[in-house]
Design an enzyme around this catalytic site. Structure first.
Site, mmCIF file in Angstrom:
data_model
loop_
_atom_site.group_PDB
_atom_site.id
_atom_site.type_symbol
_atom_site.label_atom_id
_atom_site.label_comp_id
_atom_site.label_asym_id
_atom_site.label_seq_id
_atom_site.Cartn_x
_atom_site.Cartn_y
_atom_site.Cartn_z
ATOM 1 N N SER A 56 0.854 -1.189 0.000
ATOM 2 C CA SER A 56 0.000 0.000 0.000
ATOM 3 C C SER A 56 0.885 1.232 0.000
ATOM 4 O O SER A 56 1.830 1.331 0.795
ATOM 5 C CB SER A 56 -0.883 -0.022 1.254
ATOM 6 N N ALA A 57 0.571 2.202 -0.879
ATOM 7 C CA ALA A 57 1.465 3.364 -1.047
ATOM 8 C C ALA A 57 1.495 4.263 0.181
ATOM 9 O O ALA A 57 2.548 4.788 0.547
ATOM 10 C CB ALA A 57 1.024 4.171 -2.273
ATOM 11 N N HIS A 58 0.334 4.448 0.845
ATOM 12 C CA HIS A 58 0.327 5.499 1.878
ATOM 13 C C HIS A 58 1.019 5.086 3.165
ATOM 14 O O HIS A 58 1.192 5.894 4.071
ATOM 15 C CB HIS A 58 -1.097 6.003 2.160
ATOM 16 N N CYS A 92 -10.034 1.751 14.694
ATOM 17 C CA CYS A 92 -10.518 1.237 13.422
ATOM 18 C C CYS A 92 -10.753 2.409 12.489
ATOM 19 O O CYS A 92 -10.567 3.562 12.860
ATOM 20 C CB CYS A 92 -11.748 0.368 13.607
HETATM 21 N N1 PLP Z 1 -2.996 -4.490 5.691
HETATM 22 C C1 PLP Z 1 -2.402 -3.913 6.756
HETATM 23 C C2 PLP Z 1 -1.463 -4.728 7.588
HETATM 24 C C3 PLP Z 1 -2.657 -2.585 7.061
HETATM 25 O O1 PLP Z 1 -2.069 -2.023 8.119
HETATM 26 C C4 PLP Z 1 -3.551 -1.849 6.226
HETATM 27 C C5 PLP Z 1 -3.902 -0.443 6.546
HETATM 28 O O2 PLP Z 1 -4.070 -0.073 7.687
HETATM 29 C C6 PLP Z 1 -4.125 -2.489 5.131
HETATM 30 C C7 PLP Z 1 -3.825 -3.808 4.897
HETATM 31 C C8 PLP Z 1 -5.061 -1.769 4.208
HETATM 32 O O3 PLP Z 1 -4.357 -0.909 3.330
HETATM 33 P P1 PLP Z 1 -5.111 0.301 2.610
HETATM 34 O O4 PLP Z 1 -5.324 1.360 3.644
HETATM 35 O O5 PLP Z 1 -4.172 0.737 1.533
HETATM 36 O O6 PLP Z 1 -6.380 -0.245 2.055
#
Ligand code: PLP
Length: 367
Positions: free
Chosen positions: A183-185, A304
């Site tokens: 995930s980019a952010h 959350c």
């Molecule tokens: N997986 C993990 C371990 C995460 O910490 C997160 C985001 O908090 C995600 C998946 C979901 O990523 P995105 O926010 O890019 O959908």
């Protein structure tokens, strides 16, 4: 110019890196659809291809294996649904997006540090010869605990199972798995863009079908600016500093202030940037609000997406009692932190402890 506040919540979202912002502004100004054959389309395609190479280098993958998605959540859904395996095993500490994408999955238990029990995984694998997908995250978003992915892969492959790894919090480490989510952010790119790295030959049916983009693996016109920002952030993240000395300094200082506090997952290998601990007897929401007023941004252990604090399923799976789990904070460092941020957190936490924490630990309450 020094920041007006200390941002210590990089696991929630890491601030956009200037290089990512600049690359995105250029891409937005240039426009174009990468599927168009004219010059504007070809320029947009070149931008996406460059970003694909940058993201691939971050995880030592082939550019052709990168499937851009709308983020980590979609990458997880694509792997779990697209792999086409009905039997799925997931660890007890997976992100909600993994649990939601595989509601009928069987759970692999974790130990008191949050590490998957390999013997339990092996038992589950041999108990059934149905084609299986195993999904275990690289690093936990709440505790930073790292999973033994190489051992998971060895056991899974011996049983003929495919392996997915949610590496959203651990991008930059190469893993020899069939599917890897990014995930980019979380690395200083924009929110709303991510990738699934799907090994050549690993089965993958699209979840979003459409115009054949991403080699038919994910339909929809590419988010060119987002992808370009992801690529720029990935390139910079390759040189990410090790933040474990700062993390250790925070933990030592907070434990010295409140000796009753406990670092969750302390017995395991962890990400260098993450600490999950709480002030005994003081609800996490109270700590988050007090720290915010003091100019320090952190999360409750189990914040959350709605911002509400739910009981942490991760800490529950580790056997942490509910009243202790409800005090858990997550402190997560990242690319733009400076030593003054750490000083600010420690001072604010100490002040809160003197005001609230100590009085809360009255003999009646502590009994
Ligand atoms: N997986 C993990 C371990 C995460 O910490 C997160 C985001 O908090 C995600 C998946 C979901 O990523 P995105 O926010 O890019 O959908």
């Amino acid at each position: 110019m020094p920041m007006a506040y200390a941002y210590l919540d990089h696991n929630a979202s890491s601030p956009l890196r200037p290089a990512a912002l600049d690359a995105m502004v250029d891409a937005l100004a240039a426009g174009g659809n990468p599927s168009s054959v004219h010059r504007t389309g070809r320029a947009a395609r070149a931008r996406v291809d460059r970003a694909r190479r940058q993201v691939a280098s971050l995880v030592d993958a082939r550019p052709a294996d990168i499937v851009f998605t709308s983020g980590g959540t979609e990458a997880n859904a694509l792997a779990l649904r697209g792999a086409g395996r009905r039997r799925i095993l997931i660890s007890a500490v997976e992100h909600a997006s993994v649990m939601a994408a595989a509601p009928h999955a069987q759970t692999i238990p974790v130990d008191c540090d949050g590490v998957v029990e390999l013997a339990a995984l092996e038992r589950l694998l041999v108990a059934n010869d149905e084609p299986t997908l195993v999904s275990v995250m690289a690093a936990n978003n709440e505790t930073g605990v790292l999973q033994p992915i190489d051992e998971v892969v060895r056991l899974a492959r011996a049983a003929g199972a495919l392996v997915h790894c949610d590496a959203v919090q651990a991008a930059g480490r190469p893993f020899d798995v069939d599917y890897l989510s990014l995930s980019a952010h979380k690395l200083g790119g924009p929110a709303g863009v991510g990738a699934l790295v799907a090994r050549a030959g690993a089965p993958l049916r699209p979840v979003i079908a459409g115009g054949g983009q991403e080699s038919g693996r994910r339909g929809g016109t590419e988010n060119v600016a987002g992808i370009v920002g992801f690529g720029a952030a990935a390139q910079e993240a390759l040189g990410q500093r090790d933040l474990s000395l700062w993390r250790d300094r925070i933990e030592a200082a907070l434990l010295a202030v409140a000796p009753g506090a406990r670092v969750f997952g302390a017995g395991a290998r962890r990400l260098g940037n993450t600490s999950c601990l709480g002030m005994p007897g003081v609800p996490a929401e109270t700590q988050v609000m007090a720290l915010d007023l003091a100019g320090v941004c952190v999360s409750a252990g189990a914040a959350c997406s709605s911002g509400k604090v739910a009981r942490s399923a991760v800490l529950a799976a580790m056997g942490v009692a509910a009243d202790e789990a409800d005090t858990a904070l997550r402190i997560s460092l990242g690319w733009n932190n400076v030593p003054g941020d750490i000083d600010r957190l420690i001072a604010a936490w100490r002040e809160l402890y003197i005001r609230v924490g100590r009085s809360d630990m009255s003999p009646a309450r502590a009994a």
